[in-house]
Design an enzyme around this catalytic site. Sequence first.
Site, mmCIF file in Angstrom:
data_model
loop_
_atom_site.group_PDB
_atom_site.id
_atom_site.type_symbol
_atom_site.label_atom_id
_atom_site.label_comp_id
_atom_site.label_asym_id
_atom_site.label_seq_id
_atom_site.Cartn_x
_atom_site.Cartn_y
_atom_site.Cartn_z
ATOM 1 N N LYS A 128 -4.398 0.854 14.551
ATOM 2 C CA LYS A 128 -3.623 1.867 13.822
ATOM 3 C C LYS A 128 -4.474 2.424 12.683
ATOM 4 O O LYS A 128 -4.979 1.675 11.849
ATOM 5 C CB LYS A 128 -2.350 1.243 13.267
ATOM 6 C CG LYS A 128 -1.529 2.198 12.401
ATOM 7 C CD LYS A 128 -0.151 1.613 12.136
ATOM 8 C CE LYS A 128 0.004 0.987 10.773
ATOM 9 N NZ LYS A 128 0.073 1.920 9.659
ATOM 10 N N ASP A 185 6.771 18.600 8.810
ATOM 11 C CA ASP A 185 6.530 19.936 8.252
ATOM 12 C C ASP A 185 7.289 20.932 9.125
ATOM 13 O O ASP A 185 8.064 20.523 9.997
ATOM 14 C CB ASP A 185 5.007 20.210 8.259
ATOM 15 C CG ASP A 185 4.578 21.125 7.121
ATOM 16 O OD1 ASP A 185 5.265 22.153 6.912
ATOM 17 O OD2 ASP A 185 3.572 20.824 6.449
ATOM 18 N N THR A 201 11.433 1.384 6.841
ATOM 19 C CA THR A 201 12.109 0.112 6.531
ATOM 20 C C THR A 201 12.178 -0.142 5.036
ATOM 21 O O THR A 201 12.862 -1.049 4.587
ATOM 22 C CB THR A 201 11.431 -1.078 7.231
ATOM 23 O OG1 THR A 201 10.053 -1.026 6.925
ATOM 24 C CG2 THR A 201 11.640 -1.035 8.716
ATOM 25 N N ASP A 256 -1.343 7.073 12.664
ATOM 26 C CA ASP A 256 -0.056 6.909 11.954
ATOM 27 C C ASP A 256 -0.045 7.796 10.707
ATOM 28 O O ASP A 256 -0.176 7.308 9.592
ATOM 29 C CB ASP A 256 0.097 5.418 11.588
ATOM 30 C CG ASP A 256 1.380 5.118 10.830
ATOM 31 O OD1 ASP A 256 2.354 5.893 10.962
ATOM 32 O OD2 ASP A 256 1.418 4.105 10.103
ATOM 33 N N ARG A 288 -1.789 -7.537 7.730
ATOM 34 C CA ARG A 288 -2.413 -8.618 6.965
ATOM 35 C C ARG A 288 -2.511 -9.991 7.632
ATOM 36 O O ARG A 288 -3.501 -10.693 7.371
ATOM 37 C CB ARG A 288 -1.739 -8.695 5.588
ATOM 38 C CG ARG A 288 -2.164 -7.520 4.716
ATOM 39 C CD ARG A 288 -1.246 -7.289 3.556
ATOM 40 N NE ARG A 288 0.050 -6.803 4.016
ATOM 41 C CZ ARG A 288 1.078 -6.524 3.215
ATOM 42 N NH1 ARG A 288 0.940 -6.699 1.916
ATOM 43 N NH2 ARG A 288 2.204 -6.055 3.722
ATOM 44 N N LYS A 311 2.458 10.249 10.399
ATOM 45 C CA LYS A 311 3.877 10.608 10.213
ATOM 46 C C LYS A 311 4.058 12.069 9.816
ATOM 47 O O LYS A 311 4.518 12.385 8.715
ATOM 48 C CB LYS A 311 4.516 9.707 9.148
ATOM 49 C CG LYS A 311 4.425 8.216 9.431
ATOM 50 C CD LYS A 311 5.132 7.408 8.352
ATOM 51 C CE LYS A 311 5.069 5.916 8.586
ATOM 52 N NZ LYS A 311 3.747 5.320 8.334
HETATM 53 O O1 C5P Z 1 0.094 -5.972 6.590
HETATM 54 P P1 C5P Z 1 1.357 -5.684 7.326
HETATM 55 O O2 C5P Z 1 1.483 -6.443 8.628
HETATM 56 O O3 C5P Z 1 2.583 -5.807 6.473
HETATM 57 O O4 C5P Z 1 1.174 -4.150 7.705
HETATM 58 C C1 C5P Z 1 2.081 -3.472 8.449
HETATM 59 C C2 C5P Z 1 1.650 -2.064 8.690
HETATM 60 O O5 C5P Z 1 2.791 -1.391 9.172
HETATM 61 C C3 C5P Z 1 1.193 -1.299 7.455
HETATM 62 O O6 C5P Z 1 0.261 -0.318 7.882
HETATM 63 C C4 C5P Z 1 2.441 -0.652 6.951
HETATM 64 O O7 C5P Z 1 2.230 0.548 6.269
HETATM 65 C C5 C5P Z 1 3.166 -0.377 8.251
HETATM 66 N N1 C5P Z 1 4.596 -0.283 8.119
HETATM 67 C C6 C5P Z 1 5.412 -1.307 7.653
HETATM 68 N N2 C5P Z 1 6.751 -1.145 7.588
HETATM 69 C C7 C5P Z 1 7.268 -0.002 7.955
HETATM 70 C C8 C5P Z 1 6.484 1.026 8.433
HETATM 71 C C9 C5P Z 1 5.139 0.846 8.495
HETATM 72 O O8 C5P Z 1 4.933 -2.367 7.293
HETATM 73 N N3 C5P Z 1 8.546 0.123 7.924
#
Ligand code: C5P
Length: 245
Positions: free
Chosen positions: A38, A70, A129, A65, A221, A67
């Site tokens: 991503k 517009d 979320t 990603d 992460r 998003k």
């Molecule tokens: O590090 P982590 O697993 O929390 O990262 C999740 C990825 O998904 C990040 O790029 C974050 O911006 C994205 N994301 C999220 N929750 C959302 C939408 C996107 O954690 N609702």
Amino acid sequence: MKNEMEASEKIIIALDFPEEERALNLVDILGSFCRIYKVGSELFASAGSKIIEKLRSRGKDVFLDLKFHDIPNTVGRVSRLSTQLGVRIFNVHAFGGSQMMKAAKEESLKAAEMAGQDSPLVLAVTILTSLTSDVLVDELKILSTVENQTIHFARLAQDSGLDGVVCSPFEIEGVREACGEKFVVLTPGIRPKWAAANDQKRFKTPVEAVKEGADFIVVGRPVTQSENPRESMDKIIREISGVKS
Ligand code: C5P
């Protein structure tokens, strides 16, 4: 699930890095353990669209990603460009409405056909979320709950010709029920049992998300900040390859 190859095809690793070098270093460390990455706004802003070419030249697929949200004409044009970059998945906000979503899919299909390539999956972001039902009602004046609004947006996206949605793991089952088996469901908010929650408050494990019907899970992460990213990725692959599909 049949095998580990199939399981690894469901995992998208989020390259949330401020520099290209660190992102590509992780891609090289993960090697054949990960196929789909991503690219979000942080990496795109620092590395530019060339990062997509670099990932593709390493044999990787890209979920762009950004998003898009517009007017339909602008989103149509950027959808064409995204398709020409050869991404496998990109997304737009359902909040942009049906005309905008239709423009995204139509322009993407045209660009793919002209280039003689597969057309990317175009997904709608439903409700972020980070938003709660209280914020929807009190701030945005959307008189609905997160759950109901997500289902509504999923149906709208499907009626507008999109391939699927991005939603929280808590809405996978509702979206599946409303939109059927072929509609693509991609979910972030994933934490294996053994990983730190970080700032994620409502999350599910990879196994739960896949059992409930997610086609793709986004993991950041737990792998990107791991001391041993290959081992962490391997653990997730093994966990979900045990899920019956
Ligand atoms: O590090 P982590 O697993 O929390 O990262 C999740 C990825 O998904 C990040 O790029 C974050 O911006 C994205 N994301 C999220 N929750 C959302 C939408 C996107 O954690 N609702």
